[in-house]
Write an enzyme that holds these catalytic residues in place. Structure first.
Site, PDB file in Angstrom:
ATOM      1  N   ALA A   1      53.783  42.291  18.443  1.00 48.66           N
ATOM      2  CA  ALA A   1      53.623  41.750  17.102  1.00 48.66           C
ATOM      3  C   ALA A   1      54.917  42.038  16.479  1.00 48.66           C
ATOM      4  O   ALA A   1      55.505  42.653  15.364  1.00 48.66           O
ATOM      5  CB  ALA A   1      52.810  42.824  16.198  1.00 48.66           C
TER       6      ALA A   1
ATOM      7  N   HIS B   1      62.426  44.242  15.576  1.00 47.18           N
ATOM      8  CA  HIS B   1      62.324  44.146  16.990  1.00 47.18           C
ATOM      9  C   HIS B   1      63.314  43.173  17.415  1.00 47.18           C
ATOM     10  O   HIS B   1      64.056  43.406  18.462  1.00 47.18           O
ATOM     11  CB  HIS B   1      61.053  43.709  17.583  1.00 47.18           C
ATOM     12  CG  HIS B   1      59.928  44.612  17.373  1.00 47.18           C
ATOM     13  ND1 HIS B   1      58.885  44.256  16.161  1.00 47.18           N
ATOM     14  CD2 HIS B   1      59.499  45.790  17.656  1.00 47.18           C
ATOM     15  CE1 HIS B   1      58.043  45.185  16.152  1.00 47.18           C
ATOM     16  NE2 HIS B   1      58.212  46.170  17.034  1.00 47.18           N
TER      17      HIS B   1
ATOM     18  N   GLY C   1      63.992  51.759  17.478  1.00 49.94           N
ATOM     19  CA  GLY C   1      64.476  51.617  15.974  1.00 49.94           C
ATOM     20  C   GLY C   1      64.280  52.812  15.493  1.00 49.94           C
ATOM     21  O   GLY C   1      63.307  53.727  15.661  1.00 49.94           O
ATOM     22  N   GLU C   2      65.075  53.105  14.556  1.00 48.87           N
ATOM     23  CA  GLU C   2      65.053  54.371  13.827  1.00 48.87           C
ATOM     24  C   GLU C   2      63.886  54.554  12.864  1.00 48.87           C
ATOM     25  O   GLU C   2      63.571  55.508  12.152  1.00 48.87           O
ATOM     26  CB  GLU C   2      66.488  54.388  13.163  1.00 48.87           C
ATOM     27  CG  GLU C   2      67.674  54.900  13.962  1.00 48.87           C
ATOM     28  CD  GLU C   2      68.937  55.185  13.275  1.00 48.87           C
ATOM     29  OE1 GLU C   2      68.981  54.810  12.173  1.00 48.87           O
ATOM     30  OE2 GLU C   2      69.666  56.035  13.936  1.00 48.87           O
TER      31      GLU C   2
ATOM     32  N   ASP D   1      60.904  54.898  13.726  1.00 48.09           N
ATOM     33  CA  ASP D   1      60.192  55.788  14.468  1.00 48.09           C
ATOM     34  C   ASP D   1      61.185  57.110  14.792  1.00 48.09           C
ATOM     35  O   ASP D   1      61.560  57.138  16.034  1.00 48.09           O
ATOM     36  CB  ASP D   1      59.537  55.346  15.507  1.00 48.09           C
ATOM     37  CG  ASP D   1      58.511  54.447  15.005  1.00 48.09           C
ATOM     38  OD1 ASP D   1      57.210  54.747  14.456  1.00 48.09           O
ATOM     39  OD2 ASP D   1      58.581  53.242  15.292  1.00 48.09           O
TER      40      ASP D   1
ATOM     41  N   SER E   1      54.732  46.276  11.644  1.00 45.22           N
ATOM     42  CA  SER E   1      53.523  45.280  12.025  1.00 45.22           C
ATOM     43  C   SER E   1      52.485  45.830  11.194  1.00 45.22           C
ATOM     44  O   SER E   1      51.555  44.838  11.083  1.00 45.22           O
ATOM     45  CB  SER E   1      53.327  45.203  13.473  1.00 45.22           C
ATOM     46  OG  SER E   1      52.946  46.591  14.129  1.00 45.22           O
TER      47      SER E   1
END
Ligand code: PAF
Length: 302
Positions: free
Chosen positions: A32, A37, A157-158, A160, A196
């Site tokens: 997704a 991304h 990715g920051e 998370d 997403s």
């Protein structure tokens, strides 16, 4: 770009790359794909000779069956996005990109893995207690991907933010010489962190969702002169009362329902009581908010 479905084929390709001393970059995703991304993939393509992007909806990190079922699966569109990025990308170092799209059976041939990871304090806050087993499930799949792809660098990715701290702790536990590369959040023009999940928001919810980032940005300004607890309280109150202050923007009972907003040390993720208590990475504010039945997360660095 090559698509690979079988773990054994990925292992073979990696063996070949290692023979040629190629540096491998890994970008683990659940598919997704969006611009967030793509920014990780772009960076991996610039910094490595060979890139593996995994697209796998990992069932064992979902503690909510409905969330797993609703998770978008858009492999064909994802592969097109990656191909488009490669086409338009100047200055890439990598000669090859493998898109690894395994089935659940391929990833877990022995059935549901029994291994369980514990990470202590970094997982005992925020997402940890609210999503039991989630980080262990993430660690299982990420370790499997590390074993298969044997990367020199891995990109996360920051948004998370806690996941990054957990992967850092995983790397300390398993002692793999992999560089963890945290990458900044990519935002829509109106400030909403790309996710997403955003596609599940109704138009009215999508219209007010940027309030989360706007509130966090204002919190960062307040941090210049307000205490930690006051900033926390202000963020939670501002979002929770948004529908009362702006009824015309909130039809049919639409409202923000903050689950938590914590201001924590950016390395240990432990809550801080005053700004001076933050260590070498500074302080970060992490929020989870429900809006229109969708759980959104975001962060702000102080
Ligand atoms: O961040 C994600 O998309 C997932 O948690 C990850 C790291 C790909 C593991 O499934």
């Amino acid at each position: 770009m090559k698509q690979i479905i079988k773990a054994a084929d990925l292992e073979l390709a990696v063996k070949e790359a290692k023979k040629q001393n190629l540096e491998i970059g890994l970008v683990p995703t659940m598919g997704a794909l969006h611009e967030g991304h793509l920014s990780l993939i772009e960076r991996a393509l610039k910094e490595n000779d060979f890139v593996v992007v995994s697209l796998f909806v990992n069932p064992i990190q979902f503690n909510n069956k409905e969330d797993l079922e609703k998770y978008p699966r858009t492999i064909e569109a994802d592969l097109e996005l990656i191909a488009g990025l490669i086409d338009r990308m100047e200055g890439r170092k990598a000669k090859e990109l493998l898109a690894f799209t395994p089935t659940v059976e391929e990833m877990y041939p022995q059935g549901e893995p029994k291994e369980v990871y514990h990470f202590g304090p970094v997982e005992e806050v925020m997402e940890g207690p609210r999503r039991p087993g989630h980080f262990s499930g993430v660690a299982v799949v990420v370790r499997r991907l590390f074993d298969l792809a044997q990367p020199r660098r891995a990109y996360f990715g920051e948004k998370d933010y806690q996941q990054i701290a957990v992967i850092r702790a995983l790397l300390e536990q398993i002692k793999y010489p992999i560089e963890l590369v945290p990458c900044p959040i990519v935002r829509a023009d109106d400030g909403l962190a790309l996710s997403s999940r955003n596609m599940r928001l109704s138009p009215a919810a999508r219209a007010i969702a940027p309030t989360i980032n706007a509130t966090l940005e204002q919190a960062a300004e307040m941090a210049e002169y307000e205490e930690v607890d006051d900033v926390k309280e202000w963020v939670l109150d501002t979002l929770a009362s948004f529908h009362e202050v702006n009824p015309s923007l909130c039809p049919d009972g639409l409202k923000f329902e903050p689950e938590y907003f914590e201001i924590v040390d950016a390395r240990t993720l432990q809550p801080i009581e005053n700004w001076e208590a933050a260590g070498d990475l500074g302080a970060v504010g992490c929020i989870a908010v429900w809006l229109d039945g969708v759980r959104l997360i975001d962060i702000v660095k102080f």
